[in-house]
Design a protein around this motif. Structure first.
Motif, short mmCIF file in Angstrom:
data_model
loop_
_atom_site.label_atom_id
_atom_site.label_comp_id
_atom_site.label_asym_id
_atom_site.label_seq_id
_atom_site.Cartn_x
_atom_site.Cartn_y
_atom_site.Cartn_z
N LEU A 89 102.51 -54.16 -25.61
CA LEU A 89 101.25 -53.40 -25.63
C LEU A 89 101.33 -52.22 -24.66
N ALA A 90 101.88 -52.47 -23.47
CA ALA A 90 101.98 -51.41 -22.45
C ALA A 90 102.86 -50.27 -22.96
N LYS A 91 103.93 -50.62 -23.68
CA LYS A 91 104.83 -49.60 -24.24
C LYS A 91 104.07 -48.68 -25.19
N TYR A 92 103.07 -49.23 -25.87
CA TYR A 92 102.27 -48.43 -26.80
C TYR A 92 101.01 -47.86 -26.15
N ASN A 93 100.95 -47.93 -24.81
CA ASN A 93 99.83 -47.37 -24.06
C ASN A 93 98.52 -48.14 -24.29
N ALA A 94 98.64 -49.46 -24.40
CA ALA A 94 97.45 -50.31 -24.52
C ALA A 94 97.51 -51.37 -23.42
N GLU A 95 96.32 -51.69 -22.89
CA GLU A 95 96.26 -52.59 -21.74
C GLU A 95 95.77 -53.99 -22.12
N GLY A 96 96.61 -54.98 -21.88
CA GLY A 96 96.18 -56.37 -21.96
C GLY A 96 96.27 -56.94 -20.56
N ARG A 97 96.08 -58.24 -20.41
CA ARG A 97 96.17 -58.84 -19.07
C ARG A 97 96.47 -60.32 -19.21
N PRO A 98 97.23 -60.87 -18.27
CA PRO A 98 97.41 -62.32 -18.31
C PRO A 98 96.06 -63.02 -18.12
N ILE A 99 96.00 -64.28 -18.50
CA ILE A 99 94.83 -65.10 -18.20
C ILE A 99 94.72 -65.22 -16.68
N TRP A 100 93.51 -65.41 -16.16
CA TRP A 100 93.35 -65.66 -14.72
C TRP A 100 94.30 -66.76 -14.30
#
Ligand SMILES: *Cc1c(COP(=O)(O)O)cnc(C)c1O
Length: 423
Positions: free
Chosen positions: A341-352
């Motif tokens: 996702l980061a490579k495509y300029n989109a932001e995700g995040r790990p679970i807390w």
């Protein structure tokens, strides 16, 4: 079809402003109420209390401040006024949500208490009432529970309340992520003995920062207001009988929140549409979306999350600050998806990352539903069949880009990017 990186970054959850906010900020300027008092603050407290259906909402500098003062109130009620230079929870254990942001549990440490972490359940990804009951069997003297509703999804409130009532424990409810969500038609933030919400920049509505303390008790509301403004006594000079804090919400921040409030339901509807589109778009993949009790609860869908089936997980290892994985056909893992996702300029995040796995809290007790406390070794896990649910969801889950300004077309591309990770 070749997918190109997004030109404009797709955020996890960014502020969505409407213009009305500026009007109230301007109003504060015009009236020169550039301080921690004023019409915006009063009005904002009134409309938030009306929205959640509680008698009093007290505007504070952030959700963490609200949690701190809630925990302090509970500590005083349970154990009396502390000695000078001691927290109200000195020497006392407090049961806390484990898989959450550390702001949920740090206030227990501010008040010199010891957090005991309660494992998570798979149905709503919140505190497991079965593990909570088990914790009371092990530590029957505990009288305080701090519980969060993760990602805007109400937890098993009735069960948790029943266990707490059985043991005479108070509840601090961290509704920082779940403002506007309901359980059996009632707003989260009103189930605990003390409720807390946040207006941090990435929450469902924002003041850039800010939070509120929610209560039906005038006494509690007055106390929090007093503590948050340096605990001034009623005197002509600065007279102090108690430790105070500079925790009050600014009238400028309150103006932003005031301007955002009319859009809360709109934001929730947009976030829900995002969740539904992911759910539809992932059909056929070995994943589930973050689940909720469809019969009893209506989340605010703040963040859409997913969890990969066990047998579709490629190998992934995480140290304290790095992650590695090995791609396998038909399989993937949160690290691969997040990096892609980061490579495509989109932001995700790990679970807390669960609190019992955090270096600062590694030595605190941790109670699971079916194991006796923290797993000491793989052999122990094998022998007892202990399941550390929080660690499992952290291992296999992730938060998806959930920005309410993301278009359906952009989200379709995100879905394609994630689908490709499974190839
Ligand atoms: C954001 C958040 C908080 C803290 O709120 P702030 O306003 O950032 O201090 C507390 N608990 C949870 C679960 C949160 O997500």
């Amino acid at each position: 079809m070749e997918i190109k990186p997004f030109e404009k970054k797709i955020w996890l959850s960014s502020p969505t402003m409407h213009g009305d906010e500026l009007r109230w900020v301007q109003d504060a300027f015009d009236k020169n109420w550039i301080t921690t008092a004023g019409e915006n603050l009063n009005e904002c407290e009134k409309i938030v209390a009306e929205k959640v259906g509680c008698k009093y909402a007290v505007g504070l500098s952030c959700g963490t401040a609200s949690l701190h003062l809630a925990v302090k109130l509970a500590g005083e009620k349970l154990y009396g006024m502390p000695k000078p230079n001691q927290g109200t929870l000195q020497g006392h254990k407090v049961f806390c949500s484990d898989m959450t942001f550390d702001a949920t549990v740090n206030p227990v440490a501010y008040e010199d208490g010891e957090a005991v972490f309660i494992d998570t359940e798979y149905d709503t990804w919140n505190m497991d009432p079965v593990a909570l009951e088990k914790a009371f069997e092990i530590y029957p003297e505990v009288r305080l529970v701090v519980v969060a509703h993760l990602y805007g999804t109400p937890g098993k409130i009735d069960e948790i309340r029943a266990v707490c009532d059985k043991y005479g424990a108070l509840i601090v409810e961290d509704a920082a992520e779940s403002f506007g969500a309901t359980y059996k038609g009632v707003q989260t933030g009103t189930f605990g003995d003390y409720g807390c919400i946040s207006f941090n920049g990435n929450k469902i509505i924002t003041g850039s920062s800010g939070g509120m303390f929610l209560t039906d008790s005038k006494e509690n509301a007055d106390k929090v207001r007093k503590w948050s403004t340096q605990s001034r006594e009623d005197a002509a000079w600065y007279q102090h009988e108690e430790i105070g804090y500079n925790y009050r919400m600014s009238n400028i921040i309150a103006g932003i929140v005031r301007g955002q409030m009319p859009y809360l339901d709109e934001h929730i509807a947009q976030k829900k549409a995002i969740y539904e589109r992911y759910k539809e778009g992932f059909k056929g993949l070995p994943v589930i979306m973050n689940p909720y009790d469809e019969k009893n609860s209506e989340p605010n869908f703040w963040l859409s999350c997913m969890m990969i089936d066990k047998d579709a997980m490629c190998r992934q290892v995480r140290s304290d600050n790095k992650a590695l994985y090995i791609h396998e056909p038909g399989k993937t893992c949160p690290t691969e998806i997040l990096e892609t996702l980061a490579k495509y300029n989109a932001e995700g995040r790990p679970i807390w990352k669960p609190m019992h796995m955090q270096p600062i809290y590694r030595s605190n007790p941790f109670i699971t539903a079916n194991g006796n406390g923290r797993a000491k070794s793989n052999a122990y896990i094998k022998e007892t069949g202990m399941i550390d649910v929080g660690a499992d969801i952290f291992e296999r889950g992730l938060c998806l880009p959930s920005d309410n300004k993301m278009t359906a077309e952009e989200q379709e591309i995100i879905i394609q990017i994630i689908r490709k990770c499974f190839e």
